[in-house]
Structures are given as C-alpha cells and as structure tokens.
Design an enzyme around this catalytic site. Structure first.
Site, mmCIF file in Angstrom:
data_model
loop_
_atom_site.group_PDB
_atom_site.id
_atom_site.type_symbol
_atom_site.label_atom_id
_atom_site.label_comp_id
_atom_site.label_asym_id
_atom_site.label_seq_id
_atom_site.Cartn_x
_atom_site.Cartn_y
_atom_site.Cartn_z
ATOM 1 N N ARG A 89 45.710 61.936 -49.744
ATOM 2 C CA ARG A 89 44.342 61.722 -50.219
ATOM 3 C C ARG A 89 44.144 60.317 -51.121
ATOM 4 O O ARG A 89 43.108 59.998 -50.848
ATOM 5 C CB ARG A 89 44.185 62.930 -51.046
ATOM 6 C CG ARG A 89 42.748 63.295 -51.389
ATOM 7 C CD ARG A 89 42.548 64.256 -52.533
ATOM 8 N NE ARG A 89 43.256 65.648 -52.433
ATOM 9 C CZ ARG A 89 42.881 66.503 -51.518
ATOM 10 N NH1 ARG A 89 41.776 66.349 -50.894
ATOM 11 N NH2 ARG A 89 43.831 67.645 -51.505
ATOM 12 N N TYR A 90 45.031 60.180 -51.940
ATOM 13 C CA TYR A 90 44.913 58.893 -52.762
ATOM 14 C C TYR A 90 45.850 57.811 -52.117
ATOM 15 O O TYR A 90 46.369 57.860 -51.455
ATOM 16 C CB TYR A 90 45.595 59.192 -54.114
ATOM 17 C CG TYR A 90 45.011 60.454 -54.901
ATOM 18 C CD1 TYR A 90 43.789 60.208 -55.473
ATOM 19 C CD2 TYR A 90 45.531 61.711 -54.852
ATOM 20 C CE1 TYR A 90 43.094 61.318 -55.994
ATOM 21 C CE2 TYR A 90 45.101 62.762 -55.379
ATOM 22 C CZ TYR A 90 43.824 62.696 -56.142
ATOM 23 O OH TYR A 90 43.136 63.909 -56.663
ATOM 24 N N ARG B 195 49.998 57.617 -53.163
ATOM 25 C CA ARG B 195 50.749 58.634 -53.301
ATOM 26 C C ARG B 195 50.593 59.623 -52.463
ATOM 27 O O ARG B 195 49.193 59.856 -51.803
ATOM 28 C CB ARG B 195 50.770 59.110 -54.815
ATOM 29 C CG ARG B 195 49.313 59.430 -55.218
ATOM 30 C CD ARG B 195 49.271 59.323 -56.716
ATOM 31 N NE ARG B 195 48.114 59.690 -57.261
ATOM 32 C CZ ARG B 195 46.685 59.025 -57.364
ATOM 33 N NH1 ARG B 195 47.054 57.664 -56.932
ATOM 34 N NH2 ARG B 195 45.732 59.558 -57.979
ATOM 35 N N CYS C 46 58.520 80.680 -52.949
ATOM 36 C CA CYS C 46 58.631 80.643 -54.488
ATOM 37 C C CYS C 46 59.348 81.494 -54.908
ATOM 38 O O CYS C 46 59.500 82.552 -54.422
ATOM 39 C CB CYS C 46 56.965 80.603 -54.819
ATOM 40 S SG CYS C 46 56.052 79.145 -54.401
ATOM 41 N N CYS D 167 51.908 83.492 -57.422
ATOM 42 C CA CYS D 167 50.919 83.690 -58.231
ATOM 43 C C CYS D 167 49.646 83.861 -57.382
ATOM 44 O O CYS D 167 49.297 83.236 -56.350
ATOM 45 C CB CYS D 167 50.824 82.186 -58.901
ATOM 46 S SG CYS D 167 52.175 81.554 -59.510
ATOM 47 N N CYS E 272 47.221 81.236 -56.382
ATOM 48 C CA CYS E 272 47.721 79.941 -55.773
ATOM 49 C C CYS E 272 46.963 79.368 -54.582
ATOM 50 O O CYS E 272 46.428 79.879 -53.980
ATOM 51 C CB CYS E 272 48.942 80.051 -55.131
ATOM 52 S SG CYS E 272 49.742 79.118 -54.322
ATOM 53 N N ARG F 11 47.857 77.291 -52.539
ATOM 54 C CA ARG F 11 48.169 77.185 -51.163
ATOM 55 C C ARG F 11 49.021 78.213 -50.459
ATOM 56 O O ARG F 11 49.970 78.333 -49.928
ATOM 57 C CB ARG F 11 49.517 76.176 -51.497
ATOM 58 C CG ARG F 11 49.668 74.921 -50.589
ATOM 59 C CD ARG F 11 50.453 73.753 -50.955
ATOM 60 N NE ARG F 11 49.694 73.023 -51.625
ATOM 61 C CZ ARG F 11 50.374 72.191 -52.593
ATOM 62 N NH1 ARG F 11 51.563 72.391 -53.159
ATOM 63 N NH2 ARG F 11 49.601 71.314 -53.254
ATOM 64 N N ASP G 11 41.034 76.881 -58.782
ATOM 65 C CA ASP G 11 40.438 76.469 -57.420
ATOM 66 C C ASP G 11 39.620 77.675 -56.837
ATOM 67 O O ASP G 11 40.191 78.790 -57.155
ATOM 68 C CB ASP G 11 41.284 75.911 -56.509
ATOM 69 C CG ASP G 11 41.899 74.605 -57.021
ATOM 70 O OD1 ASP G 11 41.166 73.633 -57.653
ATOM 71 O OD2 ASP G 11 43.376 74.310 -56.579
ATOM 72 N N ASP H 81 39.502 70.005 -59.537
ATOM 73 C CA ASP H 81 39.761 69.420 -58.170
ATOM 74 C C ASP H 81 38.727 69.640 -57.407
ATOM 75 O O ASP H 81 38.320 70.749 -56.911
ATOM 76 C CB ASP H 81 41.316 70.161 -57.597
ATOM 77 C CG ASP H 81 42.082 69.134 -57.216
ATOM 78 O OD1 ASP H 81 41.908 67.971 -56.686
ATOM 79 O OD2 ASP H 81 43.271 69.392 -57.410
ATOM 80 N N LYS I 262 41.080 64.969 -58.086
ATOM 81 C CA LYS I 262 40.780 65.534 -59.304
ATOM 82 C C LYS I 262 39.726 64.741 -60.112
ATOM 83 O O LYS I 262 39.727 63.391 -60.044
ATOM 84 C CB LYS I 262 42.041 65.584 -60.215
ATOM 85 C CG LYS I 262 43.210 66.187 -59.538
ATOM 86 C CD LYS I 262 44.595 65.872 -60.372
ATOM 87 C CE LYS I 262 45.740 66.543 -59.468
ATOM 88 N NZ LYS I 262 46.093 65.695 -58.213
HETATM 89 S S1 SF4 Z 1 51.226 78.355 -57.800
HETATM 90 FE FE1 SF4 Z 1 51.633 78.762 -55.690
HETATM 91 S S2 SF4 Z 1 53.283 77.257 -55.338
HETATM 92 FE FE2 SF4 Z 1 53.012 77.512 -57.421
HETATM 93 S S3 SF4 Z 1 54.708 78.859 -58.126
HETATM 94 FE FE3 SF4 Z 1 52.888 79.876 -57.782
HETATM 95 S S4 SF4 Z 1 52.844 80.587 -55.781
HETATM 96 FE FE4 SF4 Z 1 54.294 79.179 -55.969
#
Ligand code: SF4
Length: 466
Positions: A133-134, A137, A146, A150, A153, A155, A312, A349, A356
């Site tokens: 995107r940038y 990087r 993971c 979370c 998350c 993703r 997000d 974001d 960002k």
């Molecule tokens: S935010 Fe998403 S990528 Fe990060 S530890 Fe939690 S579940 Fe895993």
C-alpha cells in the site's frame, strides 16, 4: 546543578512492574496444570479453549445465550490460551480481558454490520499474502494462526484456512526480492511467533538475504497472550536478523503481567526495539485513565506506545467501535499529562485502503503565514502566541524578541483579532504590533495591536472597542 539518579539496574535484573507473580486465575481455572506445563508454550497452545462448552465450564453464561454465541463462532473461531484466560476476572461480567476473546451477545446482534476486508488489503495485494500500500514497505501475512483470536480482528477473513503453504511464502519473498523500492517488511499474520523457531528462521533468513530490504518488523500478540513462547532459543534466533523490530499488541493494563514484562525484557535484551499497537475498544479501554495506565505501564517494560488504532469496521466488531471523538478525548487527556514518550499516535486506518491517518486534538488555533504568527493552545487550555522567523533584524518589543508569549487562559476556540483599546491584553503579538515593514517598532512595548481578552467566543467576536 546536581542531579540525583536512581541506582542503575544491572543488566540481568528483571524490570519492575506493579504486578504480582501469583496468578489467581491459574489456580481457579487450571488447578491441575503443573509448573512445567504452564510454562511450556506448546502446552499452552494445545490447551487453548476453542469450544463453547469448554468456556461455559469455566465461565458459565445464561442458557438463553448459547445459540447466539454458537452462531457467532460459526463466523469466527475462538481460541484462548490458559494463560490469557487466567487473566479474566470471573466476578466481572464486563471483564475487558474476556470481552476481547469471547463471543458475546452484542457480537451476535451486530453480526451483519461491517466489512470482511475493511482496509482493502486484498485489493492492494500483488501476490497472495502481500499487501503493498505504501511506497517503501509491504505487509507479509505468513500465518493463519494466532495464540488467541481477538473478536475485533481486522484479518478475520484469513483465519479459516490451513497453514500458509511454503510455496506461497516463497512467492511473497520473491515479490519483495524483485521490488527494489521495498526497504521495510512487516511480517504478520495471524501471528508469526506461533511458528516453531526453525520454520520462522527459514523465512527470516530468506528475507535477510534480500540486499535492498533494510528493516524486518514482526507483528505479534504472543508476548500478550502466550509469553512463554518468548524463550531464549527464539530470542537468540531473532537477534541474528537485525535490524529487526517487533510490534506488540497490548490493549489493557491488566495484560501487563510479570510474565509479559519478562517476555518483553527477553526481546529487549536481544536488541529488539518494541513498539505497542493498541486498538481502541469500547468496553475494554475507552477511558483516558485506562489508556494512561496502559501506556505508562508499557514504558516501564521498555515498550514504546506507538499507535492507538481506531477499531476498524470489521464485520462482527461493531460493538467494539467508538466515535472518533472518543479517541481525540483520550489523546487530549494524555498530552501534557504524561511524558510524550508514553503517548501513542491515534490513527484511523482509512476504509478502502487509504492508509493510516493520524487524528488528534487541535493545538494550532490560528496561523497567519503572512504575518508570521500563530496561536497555540497548551494542554491546560492556555493560549500562546508564537512568532515565526521574519528574517528581519530591526528593533522589536521584548516579547517579539522572545518569539511570542501567553495570551490568556481561554477555551479551545479560534482567537479573533481585536484592536487593543485599553492596553490590558499584554499580548504583543506578531508583525502587527512588533516590527513593521521597515524594521521600526509600530508601537511601544505593552501597547499591542493584538489582545486576547475574555473567555467566550461572543465576547471575542463582539464589536470593536475604539
Ligand atoms: S488481532 Fe487478529 S492477528 Fe492479532 S492476535 Fe488477534 S486475532 Fe491474531
């Protein structure tokens, strides 16, 4: 002047924290775990709580919530290490630790709100796993796994699949190798530190062999959720691939345990700079005092608060989102009230891949580039005039020589220009009252053309007094 310093800490001494080593949650939830098991990251990983039945056995919830909780687990899996679960306060129905990892009714209620890929990472992906995107990087997603999952998350969409095949990782490395503009890679996932040390080293070695790649960064929540993983073998391996940085992800002061502090200390001793990326989460850390304690606690662990992310608009995460004004309020409550090093940058974001965008309180209330004059607000709400360099060397008032001065304590509203009638303002401001075009003082010192009086906007916008 004599300065007194606290006694230096030896290089082998653990950092000080406020947290007791004893973890009451461990005895309560996992009384049968031996020390050897508890401290073994593979045992922790294997014994993650992944099923609703397991969670309910430890932390019962009302029967009427079963179906709703089960439904949201169909959308996004659950995984909680025994270590992280032991941080939960079972007496607190709104426990900020549990809220981050357990499916709850609110998630069910808002389950259709939000996007699968709110940051358009797929859209900016030249090869699977890379987001470019940038300019200089890239993000490299090498894992779909993971230690904890979370609920907010960004993703979530990649957490359904099996391990990322080696051939895909090689394609990502190849993209970086042939893209000379890339000097910095963020290795993320999932969580790269859930890999075995040998496998991770294989990937880092390939990256480090790319001549134009200067910096390797790893994004990981493992120091928060599985600190046992940060063992000596891992740290020794990581230290072979410098310059290597790690971005960690602590959200709440209760996550700053002695185990987490020791894990961060081991990484720091391996020469790895640590930066924290917290997410602003409703019901978890959306209070000034919570974020202040988090940031100052991180500083004690030699972890620099780096970003505070606006949550997000991910599908299933709506109940965690706050208005942007909440983030600004928190930043306002930090700046000036604690050390600048302890203050992260609050960023939104941009949805759709805009990247960002830093957001914060406004401290520059007025700027006149022609007159080389600015009015700034400090953390107490006091206003200051700031004179920019004019390039002129002629006589000027003493305040103009100093570069400005205080205008007066007012609310954070734009200052309006008024002609001084009574000379009471004491704000000898800028080019207007200082040196004029020919370098001569326009007025005597103390008789400013600028004055800031009164507290209300109405007063300041009122008719001129001649
Ligand atoms: S935010 Fe998403 S990528 Fe990060 S530890 Fe939690 S579940 Fe895993």
């Amino acid at each position: 002047m004599t300065h007194t310093h606290p006694p230096a800490r030896s290089s082998t001494e653990a950092p000080e924290t406020n947290h007791a080593r004893a973890n009451p949650g461990r005895a309560r939830f996992f009384p049968a775990a031996s020390d050897a098991e508890w401290n073994d990251w593979r045992w922790q990983f294997k014994h993650r709580v992944t099923r609703l039945e397991e969670l309910a056995a430890l932390l019962p919830f009302p029967a009427k919530e079963w179906d709703m909780r089960r439904e949201v687990l169909r959308d996004f899996r659950m995984g909680i290490t025994p270590y992280y679960l032991a941080l939960v306060d079972p007496e607190d129905p709104a426990c900020p630790i549990l809220r981050q990892v357990a499916p709850i009714v609110e998630e069910y209620v808002f389950r259709d709100v939000g996007d699968e890929d709110p940051l358009a990472e797929e859209q900016y992906s030249p090869v699977p796993g890379i987001t470019h995107r940038y300019p200089d990087r890239v993000l490299m997603v090498i894992s779909n796994s993971c230690a904890i999952y979370c609920r907010y998350c960004t993703r979530k969409r990649i957490m359904y699949e099996d391990a990322v095949p080696d051939v895909e990782i090689d394609r990502m490395v190849d993209y970086i190798a042939r893209t000379k503009s890339v000097r910095d890679v963020v290795v993320s996932g999932g969580d790269p530190l859930t890999y075995g040390t040998k496998k991770l080293e294989g990937i880092l070695a390939k990256l480090r062999a790319i001549p134009h790649l200067e910096i390797i960064r790893i994004g990981s929540r493992v120091p928060v959720s599985l600190p046992q993983r940060i063992d000596a073998e891992l740290c020794e391996m990581l230290a072979r691939y410098h310059p290597l940085w790690i971005n960690v992800h602590f959200n709440h002061p209760r996550e700053l345990t002695i185990e987490a502090a020791e894990a961060c200390d081991r990484l720091s001793r391996a020469g790895i700079p640590l930066n924290n990326q917290a997410v602003l989460l409703k019901g978890v850390n959306d209070e000034v005092e919570t974020i202040r304690q988090l940031c100052t606690g991180l500083m004690k662990m030699r972890v620099r608060p780096y970003y505070l992310y606006q949550c997000d608009p991910i599908r299933g995460g709506e109940h965690f989102r706050t208005p942007i004004s909440k983030g600004i309020e928190i930043m306002e409550g930090l700046r000036g009230h604690t050390s600048g090093l302890a203050i992260p940058t609050y960023v939104v974001d941009a949805p759709g891949g805009g990247g960002k965008i830093p957001v914060g309180p406004n401290y520059l209330l007025h700027h006149d580039p022609k007159k080389k004059r600015a009015v700034l607000r400090n953390y107490q709400g006091r206003l200051f005039e700031y004179r920019e360099p004019t390039g002129r060397a002629g006589p000027m008032t003493s305040k103009a020589r100093r570069g400005g001065g205080e205008l007066g304590p007012v609310a954070s509203r734009p200052v309006v220009r008024e002609r001084a009638a009574d000379g009471n303002g004491g704000a000898e401001a800028g080019a207007e009252s200082g040196a004029n075009g020919n370098g001569k003082p326009r007025r005597a010192a103390g008789k400013s053309g600028w004055v800031h009086r009164g507290r209300s906007l109405e007063e300041r916008l009122g008719p001129r007094k001649e």
